[in-house]
Structure formats: C-alpha cells, structure tokens
Design a protein around this motif. Structure first.
Motif, PDB file in Angstrom:
ATOM      1  N   LEU A 162       0.755  -1.024   0.040  1.00 24.10           N
ATOM      2  CA  LEU A 162       0.099  -0.134  -0.021  1.00 24.10           C
ATOM      3  C   LEU A 162       0.926   1.288   0.017  1.00 24.10           C
ATOM      4  N   THR A 163       2.067   1.112   0.636  1.00 23.89           N
ATOM      5  CA  THR A 163       2.962   2.446   0.741  1.00 23.89           C
ATOM      6  C   THR A 163       3.551   2.573  -0.706  1.00 23.89           C
ATOM      7  N   GLU A 164       3.621   1.515  -1.331  1.00 24.03           N
ATOM      8  CA  GLU A 164       4.310   1.937  -2.946  1.00 24.03           C
ATOM      9  C   GLU A 164       3.018   2.389  -3.819  1.00 24.03           C
ATOM     10  N   GLN A 165       1.983   1.886  -3.601  1.00 26.99           N
ATOM     11  CA  GLN A 165       0.846   2.394  -4.422  1.00 26.99           C
ATOM     12  C   GLN A 165       0.407   3.772  -4.084  1.00 26.99           C
ATOM     13  N   LEU A 166       0.432   4.316  -2.749  1.00 22.16           N
ATOM     14  CA  LEU A 166      -0.139   5.507  -2.224  1.00 22.16           C
ATOM     15  C   LEU A 166       0.731   6.651  -2.404  1.00 22.16           C
ATOM     16  N   LEU A 167       1.963   6.478  -2.198  1.00 21.50           N
ATOM     17  CA  LEU A 167       2.959   7.535  -2.337  1.00 21.50           C
ATOM     18  C   LEU A 167       2.985   8.448  -3.517  1.00 21.50           C
ATOM     19  N   ASP A 168       3.215   9.632  -3.538  1.00 18.33           N
ATOM     20  CA  ASP A 168       3.456  10.314  -4.681  1.00 18.33           C
ATOM     21  C   ASP A 168       4.663   9.839  -5.202  1.00 18.33           C
ATOM     22  N   LEU A 226       8.670  10.194   5.534  1.00 21.00           N
ATOM     23  CA  LEU A 226       7.512  10.698   6.344  1.00 21.00           C
ATOM     24  C   LEU A 226       6.849  11.903   5.707  1.00 21.00           C
ATOM     25  N   ASP A 227       7.791  12.959   5.087  1.00 22.25           N
ATOM     26  CA  ASP A 227       7.341  13.955   4.778  1.00 22.25           C
ATOM     27  C   ASP A 227       6.536  13.981   3.176  1.00 22.25           C
ATOM     28  N   VAL A 228       6.914  12.668   2.579  1.00 21.55           N
ATOM     29  CA  VAL A 228       6.568  12.619   1.113  1.00 21.55           C
ATOM     30  C   VAL A 228       4.863  12.650   1.116  1.00 21.55           C
ATOM     31  N   PRO A 229       4.253  13.447   0.265  1.00 20.29           N
ATOM     32  CA  PRO A 229       2.777  13.352   0.172  1.00 20.29           C
ATOM     33  C   PRO A 229       2.054  12.223  -0.267  1.00 20.29           C
ATOM     34  N   MET A 230       0.907  12.042   0.075  1.00 18.47           N
ATOM     35  CA  MET A 230       0.242  11.014  -0.426  1.00 18.47           C
ATOM     36  C   MET A 230      -0.115  11.006  -1.676  1.00 18.47           C
ATOM     37  N   ARG A 231      -0.365   9.951  -2.660  1.00 16.10           N
ATOM     38  CA  ARG A 231      -1.033  10.411  -4.044  1.00 16.10           C
ATOM     39  C   ARG A 231      -2.210  11.186  -4.230  1.00 16.10           C
TER      40      ARG A 231
END
Length: 391
Positions: A162-168, A226-231
C-alpha cells in the motif's frame, strides 16, 4: 458467528470482531491457489454467503480457526504474500480512506498505527525513532505462535504494498528514494524466523527487501520519507475519515470485554509520559475503582501493565537508538535513573548498558524465551521501585 448490519449493534463485543471481508478475501485466495476453500468453514456457524455483506463481522476466534486452516492448506505456497496483494486499500474502509487521503506518509502511518486494531484486533503497532529511521513494530495479543509469523508477514507485506501504491511517485524520486534494483531505497521489513522457501518466488515482486532471522518484527522507514505527500492527499477528507475511525475506536474500547488488553493497547499508542490510573479510567468512561477491579479480574493491575509497556519501549530505544541510558530513562518518565536501572535489571537480568552491548535478549527477559518474545502478551511484571503517577 457472523454479525451483519444493524444486528451487530446489539452485541457488546468491543474489539473482538473482525471485518468479514478479510475472511472472504482469505478464502478466495486459498481457492485461487487451487484448494477447497469450503473446508475453511467446517464446524463454524457461517459460510461464504454470510461474508458477502460488506458490513459483516466475525469473531476473532473464528477468524483464527479459518486462518490456521488456510495456513495448513496453502501456507507453504506463499499465502501471506498472495493475500497481501489482494488486500487493496478500498477493502479497509474508512481506515484505508484516511491513509489514502493523508497529506503525508507520516499521517497515513499514524492512522494505521492508531486504528489498526479496528481491522486486525489481534495486532497492535507502535513506532520508535532511531537516528535517521523510523522503526514500526508489530505485536500480537493472542497466544497463537503457529499463526504469528503468517499474521506479521501478511500485515507487513500489505502495508508495504500500500505504501508503494499510495505515495506520490514523483515526490519520492525528488527526495532520493527512487527504486534501486526494483526496491524502495532505505525501506526494509525485518521478521523473525528462518526465511521461508516461498520468499524467493515473491522477492522480485515486492518493493522492499524482507530480512529474516531478525530479533524483532519491524518495518524500517527513513525519516525523510515521512514528509512525502500521498498520491491523493486531501487533508479535509482524511480528517473526516480519522474522526469516523476515532468514534469507532472509542466505542469499541468502551465495549471491550478484556479491559486489560484494551488498556495495554491504548498505552502502546501513547507517547510518554504515560497517563495516571485516573486519567486512563476517564478515557474508558469508568471510575478508577471500576478500572482497578476489572484489571484485578484479569489477575493484573495498572502498574504492571504500564511497566510492561515501558519495558518494551526501553528495549527498543536501547537496541535501535544512540540515546544514553539517562536520556532513555527520562523519556520513559523515570525521574530517578537508579529506579529505571533496577527495573530494567529485573526485566532482563542485565543492566541497560550490558543489554545494549550484549545484543540478543536474554532468556530471563520477563518470562519470554528468545524465540517467542515477539508474541507480546502481558507477563506479570513486578515493580521494584515506585514509578511516578501510577497505581
């Protein structure tokens, strides 16, 4: 037993229920692997038709029976990784939506940490900051050693996928976390036990490396991630979803039959210093006297539970950070270093410094053998010195 729709409101079951959709997906995955999924239901009071309702719930005990049967049928075929691929974000309801729309990965991770028990009552999650990494630890509250590796491997793989799919993706690359040989740099999963034979079959399909024979079950993330925005970041939508999850959690905690487990899990989610008995009783909408009595019914007390949580945090801080023993004692709420030192020696049979230098946990660590200490059940810890604020 399946409790669909409004009928479930008649049952005061707290966190003893699991969404039926997870069991439905488990059965479907077993069937995809070529096995008879109907055998999973034998002797239970529900069948495949009962799990079709999106709001169906099953008892955790029944879910454990189904999981054990599934593991016997398809465990050596990589059931954990197959199941993780099927547990897409939409399956997790409001929790999935809260994570999906969080402004940053930190917010998504915090939503999962706080509300994981609503979807997986047998697991709780905590995290520790260690230098430039965040260590996310998974614990189980049920004495199911045969299931623990499967549960942790499945949940870890689900979170990672899910992390791989949801991160921008664009922002991930800008921050230096581009894929390295197909793996997200700086991120790893550490699990106990020997590497299973099926791992090599799935290793190239996973976005991070899984490392086995580790002392703790951990997900390791660089702090900068941790600071990377979600997609699909949407702060307002994420807040609304979290509020709905919070309402569901508070309702479940108030209804929890095993209050000792509920208190322990609540304490795991809290930063230090941990609250007093009176403050915790207020959270559960009971008097301090009632809380004492209900904990005594479980042959424990609030002080023992607090000390158990502190012991677990102390070990994580000693093992994975460079903080001094004094700093760790202060962070845990001990006003006197000598009190912390005496307590830690009782827990582990070693001083904090000896433990840090010695590596693996000693056999005497509060009743756990090294092979089973990850199964984080309460251990009847005895308090040696007064700890401020708790009774």
């Amino acid at each position: 037993m399946v409790i669909p729709g409004a009928e479930k409101e008649l049952h005061v079951l707290g966190l003893s229920l699991l969404p039926g959709v997870y069991m439905r997906v488990l059965a479907q995955t077993v069937r995809q692997l070529g096995h008879n999924d109907l055998s999973l239901y034998e002797g239970l009071t529900f069948g495949p038709e009962d799990l079709k309702a999106n709001d169906s719930r099953v008892f955790v005990t029944d879910a454990m029976i189904m999981a054990e049967r599934a593991l016997k049928l398809a465990g050596n075929e990589g059931l954990s990784f197959m199941l993780a691929r099927e547990l897409r974000v939409t399956i997790h309801g409001t929790l999935g939506f809260a994570a999906l729309t969080s402004p940053t990965f930190a917010g998504a991770l915090d939503s999962v940490r706080r509300y994981l028990q609503l979807r997986a009552p047998f697991l709780s999650m905590s995290w520790t900051e260690a230098d430039d990494h965040v260590l996310v630890k998974l614990c189980t509250d049920f004495d199911v050693p045969s299931l623990y590796p499967f549960l942790v491997e499945t949940v870890s793989a689900t979170l990672i996928l899910l992390t791989e799919q949801l991160l921008d993706g664009g922002d991930v690359e800008k921050r230096g976390f581009s894929l390295d040989n197909g793996k997200l740099s700086g991120v790893s999963v550490r699990l106990g036990g020997a590497e299973p034979a099926y791992y090599r079959q799935f290793a190239d399909q996973l976005p991070v490396r899984f490392e086995y024979d580790q002392p703790d079950a951990l997900l390791v993330f660089p702090k900068a991630l941790l600071d990377v925005p979600m997609r699909l970041a949407d702060a307002e939508a994420s807040l609304m979803a979290r509020e709905e999850c919070e309402f569901e959690l508070q309702k479940a905690l108030k209804e929890q039959d095993d209050l000792a487990m509920a208190v322990r899990n609540m304490l795991r989610m809290m930063p230090g210093p941990l609250p007093s008995l009176e403050a915790m009783a207020e959270r559960f909408c009971v008097s301090s006297r009632t809380l004492k009595r209900r904990l005594a019914d479980k042959e424990t007390n609030y002080r023992e539970i607090v000390e158990w949580v502190l012991k677990d945090r102390a070990i994580q801080l000693l093992r994975y950070t460079n903080q001094s023993v004094s700093e760790i004692a202060y962070q845990l709420g001990y006003a006197d270093l000598s009190n912390f030192s005496r307590a830690f020696r009782k827990w582990t049979g070693k001083s904090a410094s000896e433990f840090r230098e010695g590596g693996p946990d000693p056999v005497s660590e509060v009743g756990h053998s090294p092979a089973r200490h990850l199964n984080c059940r309460p251990c009847g810890i005895k308090v040696l010195a007064p700890y401020k604020g708790h009774e």
